[in-house]
Enzyme design. Structure first.
Site, short mmCIF file in Angstrom:
data_model
loop_
_atom_site.label_atom_id
_atom_site.label_comp_id
_atom_site.label_asym_id
_atom_site.label_seq_id
_atom_site.Cartn_x
_atom_site.Cartn_y
_atom_site.Cartn_z
N CYS A 13 -11.64 -17.59 -27.04
CA CYS A 13 -10.43 -16.80 -27.30
C CYS A 13 -10.45 -15.54 -26.45
CB CYS A 13 -10.32 -16.43 -28.78
SG CYS A 13 -11.62 -15.32 -29.34
N CYS A 16 -13.44 -13.22 -26.48
CA CYS A 16 -14.57 -13.65 -25.64
C CYS A 16 -14.41 -13.08 -24.23
CB CYS A 16 -14.62 -15.17 -25.56
SG CYS A 16 -15.08 -15.99 -27.10
N ASP A 433 12.23 -4.86 7.46
CA ASP A 433 12.04 -4.53 8.86
C ASP A 433 13.08 -5.33 9.65
OD1 ASP A 433 10.72 -3.75 11.37
OD2 ASP A 433 10.08 -5.85 11.40
N ASP A 595 6.63 -8.11 9.03
CA ASP A 595 5.84 -9.19 9.63
C ASP A 595 4.36 -9.06 9.36
OD1 ASP A 595 4.95 -7.21 11.32
OD2 ASP A 595 6.10 -7.88 13.05
N ASP A 599 4.08 -3.54 10.60
CA ASP A 599 4.58 -2.88 9.40
C ASP A 599 3.50 -2.70 8.34
OD1 ASP A 599 7.31 -2.99 10.40
OD2 ASP A 599 7.20 -5.13 10.01
#
Length: 709
Positions: A13, A16, A433, A595, A599
């Site tokens: 669960c 844990c 861009d 790209d 950038d």
């Protein structure tokens, strides 16, 4: 810092996972830990000088779980999981085979309708036989579910109780109490036969085994997308060595090998076409269904399908370096991580189980004091423990992320981490861009003003800028001699041409010894998908903007073509990140689309960076989201998928929290105080299992996600 993803076994669960995260975080050299309950993986960042992967495996085992280093044979790992599911079905069937007759024996005499019942077990005449028959039936069920007790006890001794602890305490209390009642029957108290709870323990274990099995099946389905990717690569390659064609296992291909792929064959590794022409189906990589024409010099990617023509290509990336392998790695890392929203659930789960134990104990004591009926108090105690298991809470977030990132990978959209998946849905402005992102990236000369073409072409042929290439390609004459060439990013180029100092600025304006001579107008066509992408974003309530280093006139011309109104023009590459920060200062969430190379600072500065690539950009570090194809409609698709995943997470968390908020008071007897029913522990177990399965089924709906048209 290094990173490792460990396979974990033994978690039951969310508490844990929280305990494991906390324990690993204390290890020397460990800087960050993320444990995913659904994928059963732990991702850890560590300093190799202070610890090793093997030491982390030992640390996991010291915490009471089992861990193993990543296995290269993923197929074998998948088969192991399928075998584990089959074993879980076998355990449930075995438990049910004993729990059902146990339930019948216990409940049939209590029903107002007379049902067939063995006379030898009649409760009024043979109460001891009646009790012993139930004891004999419950023991095999306990044996099948022994792991609840071993794991639950270990967790209790570690002072980090979990779901198994709740199940173990609840069913053990029912069995111990029933054993005492059996002793009383043996001593002559035949009325004690009415206070047996063996069937509660047996049916609870069987129902929870069923719930766990259904969870495992659903988890397997949720990871099908990544399994399909793993199974796409071919097993053999037709390699040409010393002029001889031979079929070898793909693992034996080396960089530089020449490989032949016939029509209908799959590309075994990444490489570059040497001979031949063909159409290659790259849909598994990019999500684009139309085959891509390939010719000498073009790139090929592993697991893509050659539909027509024979191709000879040179192997350049093999094994873990292929685009497919990197996609799988990125998706696995995203699935092993956690979205910020998951931290809330984990934090609650870490303290939830001890609080539930306290509530169950207090409720049981309170009802015993009020009624002096130990059986009634036991029913309340067991019901609270069983219904409060935080399985659904732990599954709410990771299952949705698992399915969502897998579906994204199928569409050519890679979320590099869960945080990017969550952040993308909050975006308000999408900044594109221009060159290479909104446009084709192939500018062409459309007009020349003044006698400047020869001068410009002579100077620009030394530049690598796309605009320079367009001017050189347009010019067909002889070049002039150039000395002292110099290029300034974002400003232009300059040099001495036949005794004159020529400077070409942005735009493209040409100067000789400071005197303006004329200009060359260069235009870049917008991508066909750009306008559709912008329209889709606007329909989703988002604003699209454009950022570029080009002059305002050229930028606004492209913006007009695609429907963008906000234009940030004449921005130097190094200033793009600052422009993104300005937008953020207004309190808006910004997604940057570029790209991934020029950038990079802006992509990293944005709340979420979206890199537009074609397969070779998979490993870009600057963006949180990678689009495997240049089709910009993938941008609104990524935002829409992010929104859908986060909606599924919120729905799951709502139902998981709501289930516990409502279920615990009902199990504690709140309704009974006002004359209502008391929750039977068996119904509590069924409700707990159903809540987990419902969360998984809700997440699985994401497999049918379709991008906005």
């Amino acid at each position: 810092m290094a990173q490792i993803i460990l396979d974990i076994q033994g978690m039951s669960c969310a508490s844990c996972a929280a305990h494991l995260e906390k324990g690993l975080a204390w290890q020397p050299g460990v800087r960050g830990v993320s444990v995913n309950l659904t994928t059963e993986k732990a991702r850890a960042e560590f300093d190799p000088k202070q610890t090793t992967p093997e030491a982390l495996v030992v640390a996991v085992e010291m915490l009471g779980y089992r861990a193993s280093l990543p296995r290269p044979e993923e197929k074998r790992a998948g088969e192991a999981k399928e075998e584990a599911v089959r074993a879980m079905w076998a355990r449930f069937i075995a438990a049910a085979a004993f729990a059902l007759p146990l339930l019948y024996i216990a409940m049939a005499p209590m029903l107002p309708v007379q049902l067939p019942f063995p006379a030898a077990l009649d409760m009024s005449q043979y109460p001891l036989r009646y009790a012993l028959a139930q004891l004999l039936l419950v023991l095999p069920v306990i044996g099948v579910g022994y792991r609840f007790y071993t794991r639950g006890l270990r967790a209790l001794l570690r002072r980090s109780p979990n779901m198994d602890t709740l199940i173990a305490l609840g069913t053990a209390a029912a069995v111990v109490y029933s054993l005492w009642q059996t002793v009383l029957i043996f001593r002559g108290n035949h009325h004690a036969a009415h206070a047996l709870y063996y069937e509660s323990a047996g049916v609870i274990i069987a129902l929870i085994l069923l719930g766990k099995t259904l969870e495992a099946v659903a988890k397997g389905r949720s990871g099908q997308a990544i399994k399909k990717l793993m199974g796409l690569a071919p097993r053999t390659a037709a390699v040409i060595r010393d002029g001889v064609e031979m079929a070898i296992p793909v693992e034996e291909v080396v960089v530089g090998d020449v490989i032949l792929v016939r029509p209908g064959g799959k590309i075994p590794v990444d490489g570059t076409v040497l001979e031949g022409h063909g159409a290659v189906d790259e849909s598994m990589l990019t999500g684009e269904s139309i085959p891509v024409e390939k010719q000498p010099g073009d790139a090929l990617y592993a697991a893509t399908l050659n539909t027509t023509g024979a191709l000879r290509f040179r192997a350049e990336k093999i094994g873990a370096d292929t685009a497919l392998a990197q996609i799988i790695k990125l998706v696995e890392e995203a699935q092993a991580g956690k979205a910020p929203v998951a931290r809330l659930a984990d934090k609650i789960s870490g303290i939830f189980v001890p609080i539930v134990c306290a509530i169950a104990l207090l409720a049981g004591i309170a009802w015993y004091i009020a009624t002096r009926e130990p059986g009634f108090a036991l029913t309340v105690f067991v019901s609270v423990l069983v219904i409060a298991c935080p399985c659904a809470l732990g599954l709410a977030t990771p299952t949705a992320i698992l399915v969502g990132t897998g579906r994204g990978a199928q569409m050519g959209i890679l979320f590099k981490n869960a945080a990017a998946l969550e952040t993308a849905c909050a975006s308000q402005i999408i900044v594109f861009d221009k060159t290479g992102t909104l446009t084709e990236g192939k500018p062409e000369v459309v007009e020349v003003e003044g006698d400047v073409l020869q001068l410009a072409a002579s100077l620009e042929r030394y530049s690598e800028h796309p605009i320079a290439k367009a001017i050189v390609d347009h010019y067909q004459g002889d070049y002039l001699g150039v000395q002292d060439f110099r290029a300034t990013p974002g400003e232009g180029v300059e040099g001495n041409v036949e005794g004159r100092h020529i400077k070409i600025g942005r735009g493209v304006h040409v100067y000789a010894d400071g005197t303006y001579l004329g200009k060359i107008i260069v235009s870049d066509r917008a991508k066909p998908s750009a306008k559709a992408a912008v329209e889709a974003l606007c329909a989703m309530g988002l604003e699209a903007a454009m950022i570029t280093g080009d002059n305002r006139m050229a930028a606004e011309a492209v913006a007009a073509q695609v429907g963008i109104e906000r234009v940030l023009a004449e921005v130097l590459p190094q200033d793009k990140a600052a422009e993104v920060q300005k937008l953020q200062s207004d309190g808006v969430k910004v997604a940057m689309v570029g790209d991934g190379i020029n950038d990079a600072p802006a992509l990293a500065r944005a709340d979420v960076g979206i890199a537009v690539g074609t397969g070779t950009d998979v490993a870009m570090e600057s963006a949180g989201v990678v689009l495997m194809r240049g089709d910009l409609t993938a941008v609104p698709a990524a935002i829409a998928l992010s929104r859908r995943v986060m909606r599924a997470i919120r729905q799951n968390l709502f139902w998981a929290f709501g289930y516990n908020v409502v279920g615990i008071p009902v199990a504690a007897g709140l309704l009974h105080l006002f004359g209502g029913p008391l929750l039977n522990p068996m119904f509590a177990a069924a409700a707990m299992s159903l809540s987990s399965v419902s969360v998984l089924l809700n997440a699985l709906r994401l497999r049918g996600f379709r991008p906005p048209s």
